[in-house]
Design a protein around this motif. Structure first.
Motif, PDB file in Angstrom:
ATOM      1  N   GLY A  55       0.769  -1.238   0.000  1.00 42.75           N
ATOM      2  CA  GLY A  55       0.000   0.000   0.000  1.00 42.75           C
ATOM      3  C   GLY A  55       0.797   1.283   0.000  1.00 42.75           C
ATOM      4  N   TYR A  56       2.065   1.231  -0.359  1.00 43.73           N
ATOM      5  CA  TYR A  56       2.830   2.468  -0.460  1.00 43.73           C
ATOM      6  C   TYR A  56       2.317   3.269  -1.647  1.00 43.73           C
ATOM      7  CZ  TYR A  56       6.162   0.979   3.055  1.00 43.73           C
ATOM      8  OH  TYR A  56       6.741   0.596   4.240  1.00 43.73           O
ATOM      9  N   THR A  57       2.082   4.550  -1.453  1.00 49.54           N
ATOM     10  CA  THR A  57       1.607   5.394  -2.548  1.00 49.54           C
ATOM     11  C   THR A  57       2.755   5.921  -3.382  1.00 49.54           C
ATOM     12  OG1 THR A  57       1.599   7.345  -1.112  1.00 49.54           O
ATOM     13  CG2 THR A  57      -0.480   6.115  -1.327  1.00 49.54           C
ATOM     14  N   HIS A  58       3.922   6.080  -2.776  1.00 45.15           N
ATOM     15  CA  HIS A  58       5.099   6.587  -3.466  1.00 45.15           C
ATOM     16  C   HIS A  58       6.348   5.937  -2.880  1.00 45.15           C
ATOM     17  CE1 HIS A  58       2.103   9.769  -3.812  1.00 45.15           C
ATOM     18  NE2 HIS A  58       2.705  10.134  -4.922  1.00 45.15           N
ATOM     19  N   VAL A  59       7.323   5.711  -3.748  1.00 45.73           N
ATOM     20  CA  VAL A  59       8.645   5.253  -3.315  1.00 45.73           C
ATOM     21  C   VAL A  59       9.656   6.140  -4.031  1.00 45.73           C
ATOM     22  CG1 VAL A  59      10.298   3.355  -3.248  1.00 45.73           C
ATOM     23  CG2 VAL A  59       7.850   2.878  -3.009  1.00 45.73           C
ATOM     24  N   LEU A  60      10.585   6.697  -3.287  1.00 49.07           N
ATOM     25  CA  LEU A  60      11.601   7.552  -3.867  1.00 49.07           C
ATOM     26  C   LEU A  60      12.974   6.951  -3.583  1.00 49.07           C
ATOM     27  CD1 LEU A  60      12.314  10.223  -5.331  1.00 49.07           C
ATOM     28  CD2 LEU A  60      12.510  11.262  -3.066  1.00 49.07           C
ATOM     29  N   GLU A  90      18.604  18.740  -6.325  1.00 48.18           N
ATOM     30  CA  GLU A  90      17.427  19.584  -6.083  1.00 48.18           C
ATOM     31  C   GLU A  90      16.132  18.803  -6.175  1.00 48.18           C
ATOM     32  OE1 GLU A  90      17.543  23.107  -8.470  1.00 48.18           O
ATOM     33  OE2 GLU A  90      19.663  23.400  -8.078  1.00 48.18           O
ATOM     34  N   PHE A  91      16.219  17.538  -5.928  1.00 48.15           N
ATOM     35  CA  PHE A  91      15.068  16.641  -5.929  1.00 48.15           C
ATOM     36  C   PHE A  91      14.244  16.711  -7.198  1.00 48.15           C
ATOM     37  CE2 PHE A  91      16.102  16.603  -1.421  1.00 48.15           C
ATOM     38  CZ  PHE A  91      16.206  15.238  -1.254  1.00 48.15           C
ATOM     39  N   ASN A  92      14.934  16.715  -8.322  1.00 47.76           N
ATOM     40  CA  ASN A  92      14.261  16.505  -9.593  1.00 47.76           C
ATOM     41  C   ASN A  92      14.157  15.006  -9.787  1.00 47.76           C
ATOM     42  OD1 ASN A  92      13.897  19.196 -10.491  1.00 47.76           O
ATOM     43  ND2 ASN A  92      16.098  19.294 -10.867  1.00 47.76           N
ATOM     44  N   VAL A  93      12.943  14.534  -9.934  1.00 44.99           N
ATOM     45  CA  VAL A  93      12.723  13.109 -10.122  1.00 44.99           C
ATOM     46  C   VAL A  93      12.833  12.841 -11.616  1.00 44.99           C
ATOM     47  CG1 VAL A  93      11.179  11.175  -9.663  1.00 44.99           C
ATOM     48  CG2 VAL A  93      11.273  13.091  -8.067  1.00 44.99           C
ATOM     49  N   LYS A  94      14.055  12.671 -12.059  1.00 49.44           N
ATOM     50  CA  LYS A  94      14.325  12.568 -13.491  1.00 49.44           C
ATOM     51  C   LYS A  94      13.636  11.380 -14.127  1.00 49.44           C
ATOM     52  CE  LYS A  94      18.403  15.267 -13.657  1.00 49.44           C
ATOM     53  NZ  LYS A  94      19.822  15.357 -13.652  1.00 49.44           N
ATOM     54  N   SER A  95      13.463  10.306 -13.382  1.00 55.25           N
ATOM     55  CA  SER A  95      12.827   9.132 -13.962  1.00 55.25           C
ATOM     56  C   SER A  95      11.373   9.412 -14.351  1.00 55.25           C
ATOM     57  CB  SER A  95      12.881   7.955 -12.994  1.00 55.25           C
ATOM     58  OG  SER A  95      12.162   8.245 -11.811  1.00 55.25           O
ATOM     59  N   ARG A  96      10.805  10.481 -13.804  1.00 52.44           N
ATOM     60  CA  ARG A  96       9.417  10.851 -14.114  1.00 52.44           C
ATOM     61  C   ARG A  96       9.321  12.237 -14.743  1.00 52.44           C
ATOM     62  NH1 ARG A  96       8.207   6.314 -14.644  1.00 52.44           N
ATOM     63  NH2 ARG A  96       8.446   4.946 -12.879  1.00 52.44           N
ATOM     64  N   ASN A  97      10.473  12.880 -15.020  1.00 52.52           N
ATOM     65  CA  ASN A  97      10.513  14.230 -15.590  1.00 52.52           C
ATOM     66  C   ASN A  97       9.670  15.217 -14.790  1.00 52.52           C
ATOM     67  OD1 ASN A  97      12.258  13.602 -17.758  1.00 52.52           O
ATOM     68  ND2 ASN A  97      10.532  12.659 -18.817  1.00 52.52           N
ATOM     69  N   LYS A  98       9.818  15.177 -13.470  1.00 57.81           N
ATOM     70  CA  LYS A  98       9.045  16.032 -12.566  1.00 57.81           C
ATOM     71  C   LYS A  98       9.935  16.467 -11.417  1.00 57.81           C
ATOM     72  CE  LYS A  98       4.946  13.512 -13.572  1.00 57.81           C
ATOM     73  NZ  LYS A  98       4.097  12.459 -13.330  1.00 57.81           N
ATOM     74  N   ASN A  99       9.526  17.556 -10.763  1.00 55.10           N
ATOM     75  CA  ASN A  99      10.212  17.862  -9.511  1.00 55.10           C
ATOM     76  C   ASN A  99       9.531  17.064  -8.404  1.00 55.10           C
ATOM     77  OD1 ASN A  99       8.058  19.355  -8.300  1.00 55.10           O
ATOM     78  ND2 ASN A  99       8.696  21.180  -9.411  1.00 55.10           N
ATOM     79  N   LEU A 100      10.124  17.056  -7.238  1.00 61.00           N
ATOM     80  CA  LEU A 100       9.620  16.223  -6.147  1.00 61.00           C
ATOM     81  C   LEU A 100       8.183  16.563  -5.778  1.00 61.00           C
ATOM     82  CD1 LEU A 100      10.231  13.999  -4.101  1.00 61.00           C
ATOM     83  CD2 LEU A 100      11.098  15.755  -2.565  1.00 61.00           C
ATOM     84  N   ASN A 101       7.843  17.848  -5.727  1.00 62.92           N
ATOM     85  CA  ASN A 101       6.472  18.234  -5.380  1.00 62.92           C
ATOM     86  C   ASN A 101       5.461  17.672  -6.369  1.00 62.92           C
ATOM     87  OD1 ASN A 101       7.086  19.637  -3.054  1.00 62.92           O
ATOM     88  ND2 ASN A 101       7.377  21.572  -4.115  1.00 62.92           N
ATOM     89  N   GLU A 102       5.761  17.765  -7.654  1.00 67.49           N
ATOM     90  CA  GLU A 102       4.845  17.234  -8.668  1.00 67.49           C
ATOM     91  C   GLU A 102       4.691  15.725  -8.519  1.00 67.49           C
ATOM     92  OE1 GLU A 102       5.917  18.537 -12.697  1.00 67.49           O
ATOM     93  OE2 GLU A 102       6.876  20.250 -11.753  1.00 67.49           O
ATOM     94  N   PHE A 103       5.801  15.039  -8.280  1.00 63.90           N
ATOM     95  CA  PHE A 103       5.757  13.590  -8.119  1.00 63.90           C
ATOM     96  C   PHE A 103       4.889  13.191  -6.932  1.00 63.90           C
ATOM     97  CE2 PHE A 103       7.770   9.808  -6.074  1.00 63.90           C
ATOM     98  CZ  PHE A 103       7.393   8.857  -7.007  1.00 63.90           C
ATOM     99  N   LEU A 104       5.055  13.886  -5.803  1.00 62.24           N
ATOM    100  CA  LEU A 104       4.313  13.514  -4.595  1.00 62.24           C
ATOM    101  C   LEU A 104       2.841  13.895  -4.657  1.00 62.24           C
ATOM    102  CD1 LEU A 104       6.939  14.366  -1.845  1.00 62.24           C
ATOM    103  CD2 LEU A 104       6.354  12.120  -2.791  1.00 62.24           C
ATOM    104  N   LYS A 105       2.470  14.854  -5.490  1.00 64.35           N
ATOM    105  CA  LYS A 105       1.072  15.260  -5.611  1.00 64.35           C
ATOM    106  C   LYS A 105       0.240  14.245  -6.398  1.00 64.35           C
ATOM    107  CE  LYS A 105       1.635  20.213  -5.073  1.00 64.35           C
ATOM    108  NZ  LYS A 105       1.578  21.507  -5.735  1.00 64.35           N
ATOM    109  N   GLU A 106       0.895  13.443  -7.202  1.00 63.46           N
ATOM    110  CA  GLU A 106       0.176  12.455  -8.006  1.00 63.46           C
ATOM    111  C   GLU A 106      -0.270  11.311  -7.144  1.00 63.46           C
ATOM    112  OE1 GLU A 106       1.999  11.277 -11.608  1.00 63.46           O
ATOM    113  OE2 GLU A 106       2.365  13.337 -12.226  1.00 63.46           O
ATOM    114  N   LYS A 107      -1.420  10.771  -7.486  1.00 61.25           N
ATOM    115  CA  LYS A 107      -1.952   9.608  -6.764  1.00 61.25           C
ATOM    116  C   LYS A 107      -1.841   8.407  -7.677  1.00 61.25           C
ATOM    117  CE  LYS A 107      -5.108  12.276  -4.043  1.00 61.25           C
ATOM    118  NZ  LYS A 107      -4.943  12.204  -2.675  1.00 61.25           N
ATOM    119  N   TYR A 108      -1.316   7.341  -7.120  1.00 65.35           N
ATOM    120  CA  TYR A 108      -1.156   6.102  -7.876  1.00 65.35           C
ATOM    121  C   TYR A 108      -1.938   5.010  -7.189  1.00 65.35           C
ATOM    122  CZ  TYR A 108       2.713   8.719  -9.861  1.00 65.35           C
ATOM    123  OH  TYR A 108       3.456   9.676 -10.460  1.00 65.35           O
ATOM    124  N   LYS A 109      -2.561   4.197  -7.972  1.00 61.08           N
ATOM    125  CA  LYS A 109      -3.328   3.054  -7.431  1.00 61.08           C
ATOM    126  C   LYS A 109      -2.821   1.782  -8.042  1.00 61.08           C
ATOM    127  CE  LYS A 109      -6.065   5.341  -4.854  1.00 61.08           C
ATOM    128  NZ  LYS A 109      -6.084   5.255  -3.455  1.00 61.08           N
TER     129      LYS A 109
END
Length: 109
Positions: A55-60, A90-109
């Motif tokens: 049930g993890y929503t995000h893994v970094l 600077e916590f750019n999540v390159k694997s998703r082409n997003k910054n950290l805030n954008e990555f964490l705002k997304e909801k995954y199921k």
């Protein structure tokens, strides 16, 4: 947040301990610090599936260098809830082409 090694899994949970666990209402983030690249591809996939099943929503994954980042990102590419970055980037999540805030705002199921 808490350091995951202090947590005890329930009887029906798998023994998976991220380096850092941050959780809240409808949110569970695991942070893995990869200082070396020592796991085989199958072990990464197994761990990714375990995180999803638990049930993890995000893994970094925060990697020590570009070589490690590149390999982990390659393995994580088909798992949308997993992001990979490099320490000090600077916590750019390159694997998703997003910054950290954008990555964490997304909801995954």
């Amino acid at each position: 947040f808490s350091f995951a090694r202090e947590l005890t899994p329930t009887a029906n949970e798998k023994n998976i301990y991220p380096d850092i666990l941050i959780s809240g209402e409808n949110f569970r983030l695991a942070v893995e610090v990869e200082r070396t690249f020592k796991r085989q591809e199958l072990r990464y996939y197994s761990k990714f599936i375990d995180y999803k099943d638990l049930g993890y929503t995000h893994v970094l994954y925060v990697c020590a260098n570009r070589e490690i980042e590149k390999q982990v990102a390659k393995y994580a590419s088909s798992f949308e809830f997993i992001g990979v970055t490099i320490l000090g980037d600077e916590f750019n999540v390159k694997s998703r082409n997003k910054n950290l805030n954008e990555f964490l705002k997304e909801k995954y199921k």
